[in-house]
Design an enzyme around this catalytic site. Structure first.
Site: not given
Length: 508
Positions: A246, A19, A43-44, A16
Site C-alpha cells: 500500500q 513498488k 498487488g505488486h 500503486d
C-alpha cells in the site's frame, strides 16, 4: 568486507506507485526480501523478460532464486491465495525453496472476509475496501482472539477456535443483518475458492478444520521464526530489502483516515512488522502523477470520480484508446487528461481491477511523505506523462466550507493550506489553490539511461519535485522493465557490489 544494510522501499502516496518493479530491480543481488504489513489487498506487478507476474502476498523478489523471501510477522494472510500464488509459480518452474513464512503472521479466515462483505454491502458510508478480510483479521489480532500460522499446528485448538468463531458470528451476523436460516452458511462457503467448497450436507467447521490442517502440513517446510531469520542475517552482514505494501496515505495512523488500510505501511510498520531494531536506508516510491483507488477525497483529481466509477475494468488497452484520449485531452478536458494517464499508465488495480482515479502530482502530499518517511524518494512512471502539453504540481490548497477548528487554528472559507491536512472533513472541502506549471515533454523516454538523456523539460519537472517537497530523487523509472531504470546515485546503497552500475549522473 560487505557491510550489512537494511533498505526499505515504501509507497509514498495511496499505493500503486510501482513498488513491485523497484523492489525486483533493487533486490536482485540482496540476500533477503521481506514484507512486513498488509495482506492480499496489495498487488505488486513485476515484468521479467516480457513475462508479467502479479503478486498479492509473495514478495516481488520471489523470482530471484538466491534471494530469501520472507512474509513477516505483521502480515495477515489468506492461505488459499498464498497456495494459488505458490502453485502458479511452481507450474512455471520456480522451486520456491527461497520462500519463508513467519510463524507469527496472522491468518485471514473465511469469517473475516464475510464480516467485511456484509459491512461494506450494508454500510451507507463505504470505505471502499477490497473485501479481502484484512480489517477484520487485524481487528481480531488487536482483540487478542486471532489465529497465527503457528496456531494451525495445534489441531485440537484450531478446531475449537473455528467452532467458536462460527457459532458466535452466525448468531451475531444473522441478527444484525436479518439473515435467513441458511443464508450465513451459504455466504460463508462463498468466501472459499470454488475448488474448496464442501460437499452437500458437510459440517462446515469439520470441513474448514480439515482444510487448514492440510494446508498447515503442506506449508510446514516454509515456516520460520521471522525475527530470528532477520537477526541472523544482519549479524552475518547480509543485505536485507524491505518491501512496503500500500502507501503512506493508507496508513492507519498517518494516512487519510478513515479511508485507509488496517496496518502501518509507513516506515514504523517495517520495524514492528518484522521485529527489527532499525532501517539503514528508506526510499519512498512516488508516481510521477497521483492515483487513488476507491473512496476518499482527492484534491488534485482530474475529472469526476462518479464518472470514473462507471468506467469498465480493462484487461487490454489498445493504442487507439490512448490516442483518442490524447486528442480529447488536447481540448483541455480534465477528465480526458486523467483518462489518458489511466490508459497509458495501465492504471487498473492489480488486486481488484478497478480503474484508478488519476490527478496531478500533489506537493503537499510529498512534503508529508518526506516528514514521515524521510527525504529519499524514487520517481516511477515518468514515461506516462510524455505528450501532455503542461505538467502541474499542486503547491497549496484553498479551504471551501464553514469555519472549523483544526489543530488549534480556525479555518475560514478561503483559508490557504500549505500542509497536508490529515482530516477527511477538511480535505473533502479543499480545492487546489496554486500549481507549479512546467512545460511538458514529448517522445519515448523509456530507453533513457541517464538524467542527461531525458528531455530538458522532464529534467525541470524532476527538479521542481525536489524543490517543492524537500525530497532527494535517487532513482527514476521510465518503464516497467528492470533495465528501464535511471539510478541517480550509482555509488549509493541501492546497488550491491555485484549489480550493474548505470552511467554516472550529474544531479540537479
Amino acid at each position: 568486507m560487505k557491510t550489512s544494510q537494511t533498505i526499505a522501499f515504501l509507497g509514498g502516496q495511496w499505493g500503486d506507485e510501482g513498488k513491485g518493479k523497484i523492489v525486483d530491480w533493487a533486490a536482485q543481488n540482496s540476500d533477503i526480501c521481506a514484507r512486513a504489513t498488509g495482506g492480499n489487498n496489495a498487488g505488486h506487478t513485476v515484468i521479467v523478460k516480457d513475462k508479467k507476474y502479479v503478486f498479492h502476498l509473495l514478495p516481488s523478489a520471489i523470482t530471484h532464486a538466491k534471494v530469501q523471501c520472507l512474509l513477516g510477522n505483521g502480515m495477515v494472510m489468506d492461505l488459499f491465495v498464498l497456495l494459488k500464488e505458490i502453485n502458479l509459480l511452481q507450474d512455471q518452474g520456480f522451486t520456491l525453496d527461497n520462500l519463508k513464512i513467519s510463524s507469527q503472521a496472522h491468518v485471514i479466515l473465511p469469517f473475516h472476509k464475510l464480516i467485511e462483505h456484509y459491512k461494506e454491502s450494508n454500510s451507507s458510508k463505504k470505505i471502499g475496501t477490497t473485501k479481502r478480510g484484512i480489517g477484520p483479521c487485524y481487528a481480531d489480532k488487536i482483540n487478542r482472539c486471532g489465529i497465527t500460522v503457528a496456531d494451525l499446528y495445534d489441531f485440537q485448538s484450531l478446531k475449537q477456535h473455528l467452532h467458536t468463531q462460527y457459532t458466535d458470528l452466525k448468531q451475531a451476523l444473522s441478527n444484525k443483518y436479518n439473515l435467513l436460516p441458511d443464508e450465513f452458511d451459504h455466504d460463508l462457503i462463498q468466501m472459499l475458492p470454488a475448488q474448496y467448497h464442501p460437499p452437500k450436507d458437510t459440517n462446515i467447521v469439520e470441513h474448514l478444520t480439515n482444510l487448514y490442517m492440510q494446508i498447515a502440513i503442506y506449508l510446514s517446510k516454509f515456516i520460520v521464526c521471522g525475527i530470528s531469520l532477520l537477526a541472523k542475517a544482519r549479524s552475518a552482514n547480509k543485505q536485507v530489502v524491505l518491501e512496503g505494501a500500500q502507501g503512506l496515505f493508507l496508513d492507519i495512523d498517518h494516512g487519510t483516515y478513515p479511508y485507509v488500510t488496517s496496518s502501518n505501511p509507513s516506515i514504523g510498520g517495517m520495524l514492528t512488522g518484522l521485529g527489527i531494531p532499525k532501517v539503514d536506508h528508506t526510499y519512498s516510491i512516488i508516481k510521477a502523477y497521483t492515483t487513488r483507488v476507491g473512496e476518499g477525497s482527492f484534491v488534485c483529481e482530474l475529472g469526476d470520480y462518479q464518472k470514473v466509477k462507471k468506467e469498465s475494468q480493462l484487461e487490454t488497452i489498445t493504442p487507439e484508446q490512448i490516442q483518442d484520449a490524447h486528442q480529447k485531452m488536447l481540448q483541455s478536458d480534465d477528465y480526458q487528461t486523467g483518462l489518458y494517464m489511466r490508459l497509458k499508465g495501465k492504471e487498473y488495480g492489480a488486486t481488484t481491477g478497478r480503474p484508478r482515479r488519476c490527478g496531478w502530482l500533489d506537493g503537499l502530499m510529498l512534503k508529508h511523505c518526506v516528514t514521515v518517511n524521510g527525504p529519499n524518494i524514487i520517481i516511477t512512471k515518468l514515461d506516462v506523462l510524455s505528450d501532455i502539453p503542461e505538467l502541474k504540481i499542486c503547491t497549496s490548497y484553498v479551504y471551501k466550507g464553514a469555519p472549523i477548528n483544526y489543530q488549534g487554528q480556525l479555518l475560514m472559507n478561503g483559508s490557504i493550506i500549505k500542509e497536508f491536512p490529515l482530516n477527511e472533513k477538511i480535505l473533502s472541502r479543499c480545492e487546489p489553490h496554486t500549481y507549479e506549471t512546467i512545460e511538458g515533454f514529448s517522445g519515448d523516454i523509456s530507453n533513457s539511461k541517464s538524467l542527461q538523456e531525458l528531455p530538458l523539460s522532464a529534467q525541470k519537472y524532476l527538479q521542481a519535485i525536489e524543490q517543492i517537497s524537500g525530497a532527494k530523487i535517487c532513482v527514476v523509472s521510465v518503464g516497467p522493465e528492470r533495465s528501464q531504470t535511471i539510478n541517480m546515485q550509482p555509488e549509493s546503497i541501492l546497488l550491491s557490489k555485484n549489480m550493474q552500475v548505470l552511467p554516472s549522473n550529474k544531479h540537479f
